[in-house]
Design an enzyme around this catalytic site. Sequence first.
Site, PDB file in Angstrom:
ATOM      1  N   ASN A 159       0.712  -1.443   0.005  1.00 43.70           N
ATOM      2  CA  ASN A 159       0.090   0.168   0.202  1.00 43.70           C
ATOM      3  C   ASN A 159       0.416   1.382   0.135  1.00 43.70           C
ATOM      4  OD1 ASN A 159      -3.215  -0.966   0.616  1.00 43.70           O
ATOM      5  ND2 ASN A 159      -2.181  -2.246   1.902  1.00 43.70           N
ATOM      6  N   GLU A 160       1.532   1.442  -1.094  1.00 45.60           N
ATOM      7  CA  GLU A 160       1.960   2.646  -1.328  1.00 45.60           C
ATOM      8  C   GLU A 160       1.106   3.897  -0.558  1.00 45.60           C
ATOM      9  OE1 GLU A 160       4.900   2.060  -1.709  1.00 45.60           O
ATOM     10  OE2 GLU A 160       5.807   0.696  -3.246  1.00 45.60           O
ATOM     11  N   PRO A 161       2.083   5.340  -0.758  1.00 41.42           N
ATOM     12  CA  PRO A 161       1.489   6.355  -0.427  1.00 41.42           C
ATOM     13  C   PRO A 161       0.222   6.572  -1.061  1.00 41.42           C
ATOM     14  CG  PRO A 161       3.882   6.944  -0.933  1.00 41.42           C
ATOM     15  CD  PRO A 161       3.437   5.219  -0.603  1.00 41.42           C
ATOM     16  N   SER A 163      -2.429   5.527  -0.164  1.00 43.90           N
ATOM     17  CA  SER A 163      -3.816   4.518  -0.481  1.00 43.90           C
ATOM     18  C   SER A 163      -4.365   4.698   1.267  1.00 43.90           C
ATOM     19  CB  SER A 163      -2.920   3.098   0.086  1.00 43.90           C
ATOM     20  OG  SER A 163      -2.113   1.778  -1.255  1.00 43.90           O
TER      21      SER A 163
END
Length: 639
Positions: A159-161, A163
């Site tokens: 879950n990258e920035p 998310s």
Amino acid sequence: MTSAAAETHERIPTAVFPDNQAAVRHVADAIETLVRERAAAGQPAVLGLATGSTPVPLYRELIRRHREEGLSFAHVITFNLDEYYPLEPQHPESYHRFMREQLFDHLDIPAAQIHVPPGDLPRDEIHAACTAYEQAIRDAGGVDIQILGIGRTGHIGFNEPGSGPASVTRLVTLDRLTRADAARDFRGEANVPRYAITMGVGTILRARRIFMLAWGRAKADVLRQAIEEPPRDTVPASYLQQHDATEVFLDAPAASELTRLRSPWWVGFPEWTTPLTRRAVTDLSLKLSKPLLKLVDKDYQENGLADLVTSHGPAYDLNIRLFNEVQHTITGWPGGKPHVDDTHRPERAEPARKRVLVLSPEPADDILAMAGTLHRLVQHGHEVTVAYLTSGNLGVPDAEARWAAQLMLEANAAAPDSLARRVLDELARKAAFDQDSADLRRFKGFLRRSEARAALELCGVPAPNVRFLDLPFYESGTYRRFQLGDADATAVGRLLHEIQPHQIFTTGAAADPSSVPAKSFAAFTTALGAAADHAWTKDCWVWLFRSDGREWPIDEIEMAVPCSPDELDRKAQAIYQHRSQRHQTPVTDSDSAEPWEQAVDRNRATAQLYDRLGLAEYEAIECFVRWQPTADTSTSTSS
Ligand code: F6R
């Protein structure tokens, strides 16, 4: 300090351990208790699992308990967080394979109870598969304990920035920094898949308990943001604050930016040691953009340092003391200035001509950190030897090997069965993700050797003084899964005995324990420990440089070596000799793409910090911290 005081800053309960082994035992105890209780009640225990280097020591401990203490996992159901997309399950870097090799093959979990998101589905089936994954977690009764690592982007799972806290299992695009971090595993960033399937932040938050683990100083900044700052999309791990049974387990380097360790005056009345005072005053000066000598009592009082100025002030006295301390870290004589009073110099004056040993984990680490210092040491007449502990061959893209092998053939230097010919044949057959043969690794190692020699020549280090140890842990391993053996420390020990250095420059003390610098440092400290009875060790000083794309915090620097504009140019040229590493070392999220730009930017930034404190204005500064076996540079604290 009380944990209540720390909690005013920490929004997630956080335990700090002296090293990751102590932390891992704690987490393994919690898992063991759950597994045994559920087994006794005839119920399954549901574990959410992560991959990456962080959980590997935990998995080793669980395997040990299974083998040696009879802990059975027959009633355990597992759900992994994520998988690269697209990627076949048998691919060497797939998380399916990673989990089999690191855990599942060594435990008694029935295969039907293991779940890893699929990485090999056609695109139009992904949505349904993600929905089914969520349903399978619900059908199993939900996750009891979720294990998490954290990426340098602040991601949990993938879950990258960006998310949000309600996100569910889905296909995501990987962040540039995440792909750069995985580049070594895949032998080149170009080979790293662009996508992944990951449980969402919302999926993770539905687990009953969550344990997030992190090791090494490179994660310290993002951990502070996740633990101490308000939750936000740009740091997805910060949403763990919304879960009431999350605990964070850190080793001391990973915790080093938390307020209670970095700025303890905000959470209590610390003992004003010399290092802490230096940190408080330099922080204050930089925060207020006021040179050290211009700080006044009111500045201290209004910024949480009333106690310091009351007990050690007035401001003027503190300012002068600190100014002198910081001033004394600066020296143009990294090997010590001969025949002068060295009371306030970072290095001792005698012996005037020192035997200096630079231990660089991989080729280029030395040059990135200290090309200017190396040049000075040679100029000042010291006997400088540079030893590369590992070959660095895993970091060479195939395209570079092809280029070099073709050059050899072109020069007609290669017989039909030559290494160059065999390398070209292999490269023609090889698919992007195939493992390199021993021949190809050897050839790539040669490439790095010639790059290293060319770089050191620019720094004045003569060829016979360049050593390549090719430590076995690296030659027989792959990234994130290196295992140190006795032969590694023995090889380093042999070199130490031969050189008997007065001065050693190296790195890796606070690095992620699974990284090449950390393994290299462990081999070095074991070798040095084994040599403790030898007279030369009594007069040997060890200086640490950083190799994780960052610099030492200004307050920790103990030796600052200025570089002139010309010296900085030479440094850029020396880094440039490491041609196989161009586009390969984006260790920070800075916009400067190339290693030489990043390194000189960092040296310039350090010089600017000294300038802002009101000291002399240099073009650039390389910096070091002194390490002593009895007083490790890492803070060991536990709560
Ligand atoms: C892996 C995962 C990732 C990693 C993170 C840290 O399943 O979910 O979030 O935990 O990228 O990776 P390491 O542990 O290799 O530093």
